[in-house]
Design an enzyme around this catalytic site. Structure first.
Site, short mmCIF file in Angstrom:
data_model
loop_
_atom_site.label_atom_id
_atom_site.label_comp_id
_atom_site.label_asym_id
_atom_site.label_seq_id
_atom_site.Cartn_x
_atom_site.Cartn_y
_atom_site.Cartn_z
N LEU A 355 45.53 39.91 46.85
CA LEU A 355 46.74 40.28 46.13
C LEU A 355 46.72 41.72 45.65
O LEU A 355 47.76 42.36 45.48
CB LEU A 355 46.95 39.35 44.93
CG LEU A 355 47.13 37.87 45.23
CD1 LEU A 355 47.20 37.07 43.94
CD2 LEU A 355 48.38 37.63 46.06
N GLY A 356 45.52 42.25 45.39
CA GLY A 356 45.44 43.60 44.87
C GLY A 356 44.00 44.06 44.77
O GLY A 356 43.06 43.29 44.94
N GLY A 358 41.45 46.96 42.48
CA GLY A 358 41.34 47.89 41.37
C GLY A 358 39.90 48.30 41.17
O GLY A 358 39.00 47.91 41.93
N GLY A 359 39.68 49.11 40.13
CA GLY A 359 38.32 49.56 39.84
C GLY A 359 37.39 48.42 39.48
O GLY A 359 36.18 48.52 39.65
N PHE A 360 37.94 47.30 38.97
CA PHE A 360 37.14 46.16 38.57
C PHE A 360 36.70 45.34 39.76
O PHE A 360 35.74 44.57 39.69
CB PHE A 360 37.97 45.26 37.64
CG PHE A 360 39.28 44.84 38.25
CD1 PHE A 360 39.35 43.80 39.15
CD2 PHE A 360 40.44 45.52 37.93
CE1 PHE A 360 40.56 43.43 39.72
CE2 PHE A 360 41.65 45.16 38.49
CZ PHE A 360 41.71 44.10 39.39
N GLY A 361 37.41 45.41 40.89
CA GLY A 361 37.17 44.55 42.04
C GLY A 361 38.48 44.20 42.71
O GLY A 361 39.41 44.99 42.73
N VAL A 363 41.61 41.03 43.61
CA VAL A 363 42.27 39.80 43.18
C VAL A 363 42.75 39.05 44.42
O VAL A 363 43.38 39.65 45.29
CB VAL A 363 43.45 40.10 42.23
CG1 VAL A 363 44.13 38.81 41.80
CG2 VAL A 363 42.98 40.88 41.02
N LYS A 377 40.33 36.80 40.11
CA LYS A 377 39.88 38.18 39.93
C LYS A 377 38.36 38.22 40.05
O LYS A 377 37.65 37.68 39.22
CB LYS A 377 40.33 38.69 38.57
CG LYS A 377 39.86 40.08 38.20
CD LYS A 377 40.40 40.44 36.81
CE LYS A 377 39.91 41.79 36.32
NZ LYS A 377 40.43 42.10 34.97
N ASP A 475 44.57 49.03 26.84
CA ASP A 475 44.89 49.45 28.21
C ASP A 475 46.27 48.94 28.62
O ASP A 475 46.45 48.37 29.69
CB ASP A 475 43.82 48.94 29.19
CG ASP A 475 43.79 49.76 30.48
OD1 ASP A 475 44.36 50.86 30.50
OD2 ASP A 475 43.19 49.30 31.47
#
Length: 636
Positions: A355-356, A358-361, A363, A377, A475
């Site tokens: 789905l997406g 980001g810097g975290f990993g 999804v 996530k 954030d």
């Protein structure tokens, strides 16, 4: 013996399958669906700057892959319009163009400078707002390498008591009878006093060095030297997809689409793969297969021995797992259902639909056993102390509100960490209000945007006051506002959140946290005031004003508004904008005016001048006749 370490990760049948796959030699031609002219990856010198991967020449790669792809990380296209300085865009419009003065590929940093300051006699970066858009893979460096200059423009005072070396400076935008000053953000000058006496505050990043020392030369040439040295950004390789990581691991270069999706891997041998480059010839592969076969028999005995152990097939433990487990035991009555990694793979069908990223990993979409859709996530940063994981589990587990996303479960198994949320079919607010390539279908109405603004405000009010433990998010931005099937907004991503006792007002944090462009001034400089829930109010105000500016395409294309800091422009053109944006619809005019006035109140420089989220909700739900414009003190 590296192969034997796989006993912690793979059962025997799976290990044999991996070994068999490794013996297959080069991939078939089916892996290569792009031709070798996909793009140019050769280094190029523009002025004195060497431009190579992950940067690329935007003018040479515009037509690559049907105008859809670039060789390098998204947002790192560089224009070479003359032989002196290459140019990097940090946003749309000429005032977001910066000269590239150097690129350090060893330390992954790029040095930028304002072209007006670098080549001309400009002494003030007025209307040159330095922000790093979320879509660009760049970030400011740690605070010990970055300093800030604060320009206080249009001030009603001529001297600053007790500051003999800080004199008024000339700024093109100064009003008649008003003055401007510049100071380093970490100086002892009373910033709150200046903020109240001046109509505008502009923040500019610079290098953290001796040029920021206030002395007798400060108001003449001292700060100009700091401006000419520019500032540095790092490129954020943590945003890479797994495919790009594998590609670069095989000495390839990643090609991305304009939407940030990995499309191909460019290999040094001239081939283009949709996975990764081959690592050698078939002869080398045969040698590797022989080594693997010999190692296999040695590992078989070890595998059989460890298969009898209770935890033989679990993922490797991370060093911070005991700390997280202790946290979960102490808070066993609040955290949601725990799943195994096998459960997570099953519910996502082995991470089939992403789905997406980001810097975290990443999804992924999944389904629970009862058929409910979920968003999974996967946290990839296992080098830290688990703070982000514990923050999300602890904070969201304490919440229950229609405008806060629901955490349904989590996974902690060795180095594998996952958070399982309710699925939001309409994605994030960024998709609908901030996508440069959005079409009319993605353009939300003013009524819908207002509903999203007030729903987000109610969610923040709940976090600040309504739940058992007060939560400051730190954030708030469009990417972290998710939309369900009815476009009801839900606040997500609590990785930076702080949990506080209800009686606490100030919050202690180590270093700045948040996203550039949304961070409240007191978060990076304590002289503006105490860090508190008012820091979320500032981020919310910036987001609402961006919703207003992005909604109206006529305004975003207007040369005057695009070349000026938008909050300042909208302050000066409030009435005209509200009428033009609403097309002579009285009710819509009121909604637009509410959003703008509330947003301007929320981004006041001094925290105590901002409303609480409770007051924000009251202003949005009330009549515009009771709304007054705040003092014009804006942080650019």
């Amino acid at each position: 013996m590296a192969l034997c370490s796989l006993r912690h990760r793979l059962p025997l049948p799976l290990l044999l399958a991996v070994l068999f796959a490794a013996s297959r030699g080069d991939p078939s031609d089916d892996d290569y669906k792009y031709n070798t002219s996909i793009c140019k990856v050769q280094p190029y010198t523009c002025g004195d700057v060497n431009i190579s991967y992950p940067f690329y020449l935007s003018d040479e790669t515009a037509d690559v892959l049907g105008n859809n792809s670039s060789c390098g990380y998204p947002g790192l296209g560089i224009d070479c319009v003359d032989d002196k300085y290459p140019i990097l865009q940090l946003g749309s419009g000429p005032d977001y163009s910066y000269n590239v003065t150097g690129i350090d590929y060893t330390n992954s940093t790029i040095s930028l400078a304002d072209p007006d300051v670098l080549d001309g006699d400009e002494s003030c970066p007025v209307d040159h707002n330095v922000t790093v858009p979320p879509a660009v893979w760049l970030n400011l460096l740690p605070e010990y390498t970055v300093g800030y200059l604060l320009f206080f423009a249009n001030c009603s005072i001529y001297t600053i008591p007790g500051q003999p070396y800080i004199n008024p400076i000339s700024c093109p935008s100064s009003l008649v009878g008003y003055y401007s000053f510049v100071i380093p953000s970490d100086s002892e000058v009373p910033q709150q006093t200046l903020s109240r006496e001046c109509k505008q505050v502009i923040q500019v990043p610079v290098l953290q060095n001796d040029s920021l020392t206030i002395d007798s030369q400060w108001s003449t040439n001292g700060y100009r030297n700091a401006l000419k040295q520019g500032f540095q950004l790092g490129w954020n390789s943590s945003r890479k997809s797994e495919l790009c990581t594998n590609c670069e691991g095989s000495n390839g270069h990643c090609a991305y689409s304009r939407y940030g999706e990995f499309v191909a891997c460019l290999c040094t041998n001239g081939r283009v793969s949709n996975h990764e480059c081959t690592k050698g010839s078939k002869g080398k592969t045969a040698i590797i297969v022989g080594i693997v076969a010999g190692t296999l028999f040695l590992c078989l005995g070890i595998l059989i021995f460890f298969s009898a152990r209770k935890y033989a097939w679990l993922p490797l433990k991370s060093k911070d797992e005991p700390r997280i487990e202790s946290f979960l035991q102490k808070n066993g009555n609040i955290h949601p259902k725990r799943y195994t990694y096998a459960n997570v793979k099953r519910m996502t069908k082995s991470f089939d639909v992403k789905l997406g990223q980001g810097g975290f990993g990443a999804v992924y979409r999944g389904n629970l056993h009862d058929g409910r859709q979920v968003a999974v996530k996967m946290l990839k940063d296992t080098k830290g102390d688990g703070e982000e994981f514990m923050n999300e589990v602890a904070s969201i587990s304490r919440t229950s509100h229609i405008n806060v996303v629901t955490l349904l479960g989590f996974c902690l198994q060795g180095s594998k960490r996952a958070l399982i949320y309710e699925y939001m079919p309409n994605g994030s607010l960024e998709r609908y209000a901030f996508n440069r390539n959005m079409n009319s279908e993605n353009l939300l109405s003013w009524e819908k945007l207002f509903d999203i603004a007030i729903g987000t405000a109610r969610g923040l009010e709940y976090l600040h006051r309504g739940c058992n433990t007060r939560i400051v998010h730190f954030d708030i931005k469009p990417h972290n506002i998710l939309l369900d099937q009815d476009f009801c907004p839900k606040i997500s991503d609590f990785g930076l959140a702080k949990l506080c006792l209800n009686k606490e007002s100030a919050i202690s944090i180590a270093g700045a946290r948040g996203t550039i462009g949304y961070i409240a001034p007191e978060v990076y400089s304590k002289q503006f005031g105490l860090v508190s829930s008012k820091s979320d109010v500032y981020s919310y105000g910036m987001m609402v004003l961006e919703m207003v500016g992005a909604r109206d395409k006529n305004t975003s294309e207007n040369s005057e508004s695009s070349s000026q800091y938008f909050p300042q422009w909208i302050y000066e053109h409030l009435d005209d904008y509200c009428i033009s944006a609403s097309e002579i619809d009285g009710e819509t005019t009121e909604l637009v005016r509410k959003m703008i006035v509330v947003g301007l109140w929320c981004i006041q420089v001094i925290p105590t001048d901002r409303p609480t989220m409770t007051r924000v909700v009251e202003m949005l739900e009330g009549s515009t006749s009771n709304l007054e414009l705040p003092p014009k003190v804006l942080l650019s």
